[in-house]
Design a protein around this motif. Sequence first.
Motif, short mmCIF file in Angstrom:
data_model
loop_
_atom_site.label_atom_id
_atom_site.label_comp_id
_atom_site.label_asym_id
_atom_site.label_seq_id
_atom_site.Cartn_x
_atom_site.Cartn_y
_atom_site.Cartn_z
N THR A 24 -63.18 -107.82 -58.46
CA THR A 24 -62.57 -108.87 -57.65
C THR A 24 -61.33 -109.44 -58.34
N ILE A 25 -61.44 -109.70 -59.63
CA ILE A 25 -60.32 -110.25 -60.39
C ILE A 25 -59.14 -109.28 -60.42
N SER A 26 -59.43 -108.01 -60.70
CA SER A 26 -58.36 -107.02 -60.77
C SER A 26 -57.66 -106.85 -59.43
N SER A 27 -58.43 -106.83 -58.35
CA SER A 27 -57.84 -106.67 -57.03
C SER A 27 -57.01 -107.89 -56.65
N LEU A 28 -57.51 -109.09 -56.97
CA LEU A 28 -56.75 -110.30 -56.68
C LEU A 28 -55.46 -110.31 -57.49
N ALA A 29 -55.53 -109.89 -58.75
CA ALA A 29 -54.33 -109.84 -59.59
C ALA A 29 -53.30 -108.87 -59.03
N ASN A 30 -53.76 -107.71 -58.56
CA ASN A 30 -52.84 -106.74 -57.98
C ASN A 30 -52.27 -107.23 -56.65
N SER A 31 -53.10 -107.87 -55.84
CA SER A 31 -52.63 -108.41 -54.56
C SER A 31 -51.57 -109.48 -54.80
N ILE A 32 -51.81 -110.34 -55.78
CA ILE A 32 -50.85 -111.39 -56.12
C ILE A 32 -49.55 -110.78 -56.62
N MET A 33 -49.65 -109.69 -57.39
CA MET A 33 -48.45 -109.04 -57.90
C MET A 33 -47.57 -108.54 -56.76
N TYR A 34 -48.19 -107.89 -55.77
CA TYR A 34 -47.40 -107.37 -54.65
C TYR A 34 -46.88 -108.50 -53.76
N ALA A 35 -47.67 -109.57 -53.60
CA ALA A 35 -47.18 -110.72 -52.85
C ALA A 35 -46.01 -111.37 -53.57
N ALA A 36 -46.10 -111.47 -54.89
CA ALA A 36 -45.00 -112.04 -55.69
C ALA A 36 -43.77 -111.15 -55.62
N THR A 37 -43.98 -109.84 -55.59
CA THR A 37 -42.85 -108.90 -55.47
C THR A 37 -42.11 -109.13 -54.17
N THR A 38 -42.86 -109.24 -53.09
CA THR A 38 -42.25 -109.45 -51.78
C THR A 38 -41.53 -110.80 -51.72
N PHE A 39 -42.20 -111.86 -52.17
CA PHE A 39 -41.63 -113.20 -52.12
C PHE A 39 -40.42 -113.32 -53.04
N GLY A 40 -40.56 -112.81 -54.27
CA GLY A 40 -39.46 -112.91 -55.23
C GLY A 40 -38.23 -112.16 -54.77
N SER A 41 -38.43 -110.96 -54.22
CA SER A 41 -37.29 -110.17 -53.73
C SER A 41 -36.60 -110.87 -52.57
N TRP A 42 -37.39 -111.47 -51.69
CA TRP A 42 -36.83 -112.16 -50.53
C TRP A 42 -36.00 -113.37 -50.96
N ILE A 43 -36.58 -114.19 -51.83
CA ILE A 43 -35.87 -115.37 -52.30
C ILE A 43 -34.62 -114.97 -53.08
N ALA A 44 -34.74 -113.94 -53.93
CA ALA A 44 -33.59 -113.49 -54.72
C ALA A 44 -32.47 -112.99 -53.82
#
Length: 393
Positions: free
Chosen positions: A327-347
């Motif tokens: 559960t922790i690993s999957s949440l960490a990976n999901s957060i990473m991809y969400a952060a990738t999408t959000f960070g790229s959009w804001i940037a």
Amino acid sequence: MFKLTTLFFLVMFVIGTDTFLISPLIPTLQSLFHIPTEYSGWMVGSYALGYALFALIAGPLSDGWDRKKVMLFGMVCFSVSTMLCGLATGFWSMFLFRFLAGVSAAFTAPQVWAMIPALFPAQKIAKVSGIVMAGLAASQAFGIPVGSLLASTHWSYPFFTIGIWALLVAVFIFYALPEMKPNQVPKAKTSIFSRYLPLLNSRTARRAFLAHFLFQCGFFAAFSFIGKWVADRFHLSIDQAGYVMFFLGLGNIVGSLGGAYVIKALNRFNTLVVGFFVSIICFIVLPHLPSVTAFESVYFFIFVNMGITFPLILGLLNSLNPAIRGTISSLANSIMYAATTFGSWIAGLIYAAFDGFSAVGILAAICFAGSLLSFIFSGILARDAKAKKEFAS
């Protein structure tokens, strides 16, 4: 142990290569499928979307199943969906197959990080995590050149090649990986998302995952615009920008392979603090460097730090609750991809508004500073140090 380390390295290399594979193919596929520019990015985004959504489901499910079967099934599906991308006939079929590849990766990759603490002794975890992270780093360095080389013959060849490699890795999983059944079988059925309650109810976990989000958001916000910046600032061609990315990927490999030695010399707390401070300074000075050589040299240190810090962070997160590592690993990976999408959009918004990389660099620096503070105030570093002392005694 060498066999398992090699297996996990290959799993991350194959999945990572597929993640970066489509980037050099976008212009070709855009022309072939008659896709407008504003929609072409979704051939990448569909993969991230599938991963981010289903990682949240894959983790809790895998904690109640045999992890070997989850990884094997995920890798076979990943192989099939990737090869299907080579048979796509238009935008929507490519979108679907890339989405399915992301879903399959969401069931496969997190198992690696959940298995390492269970299969290796505590003193080997940092070293093994670094080697496995090097697989992802190597895919980052070689994914784009390999994709470009294969696509020069036909655009579908990269997908068929990676799909076949993934199938071979699935065979390796079948023969090399031991069964990893859950320690406890739940007496009553529980909902998937109820498995996240121990994390949501923990202040330490909430702050640690916020720190993880900020770290990934800052890194990928800047990473997404490296190619555009070197083209705008130093007038590099696409091929030359690719060589820049290759060099930076080598920095990630160096950090991944050497991270265990750095952590051993400095300890986790000091490694995190020093690495973050160096990266913050680098992000601020990057836009003002006079040459592409200077730019590459400074960004190289950022990628070295990424290679050291990323597996360290995943190790800290997995220490939150050993009973729900999937559960922790999957949440960490999901957060990473969400952060990738959000960070790229804001940037992208910031880059266009301020006409350059300076504001993006400042954004990345702010995210890294916030991440470091969140890690410190979460208490996870102090708890990790206490656990190590107890283990040593």
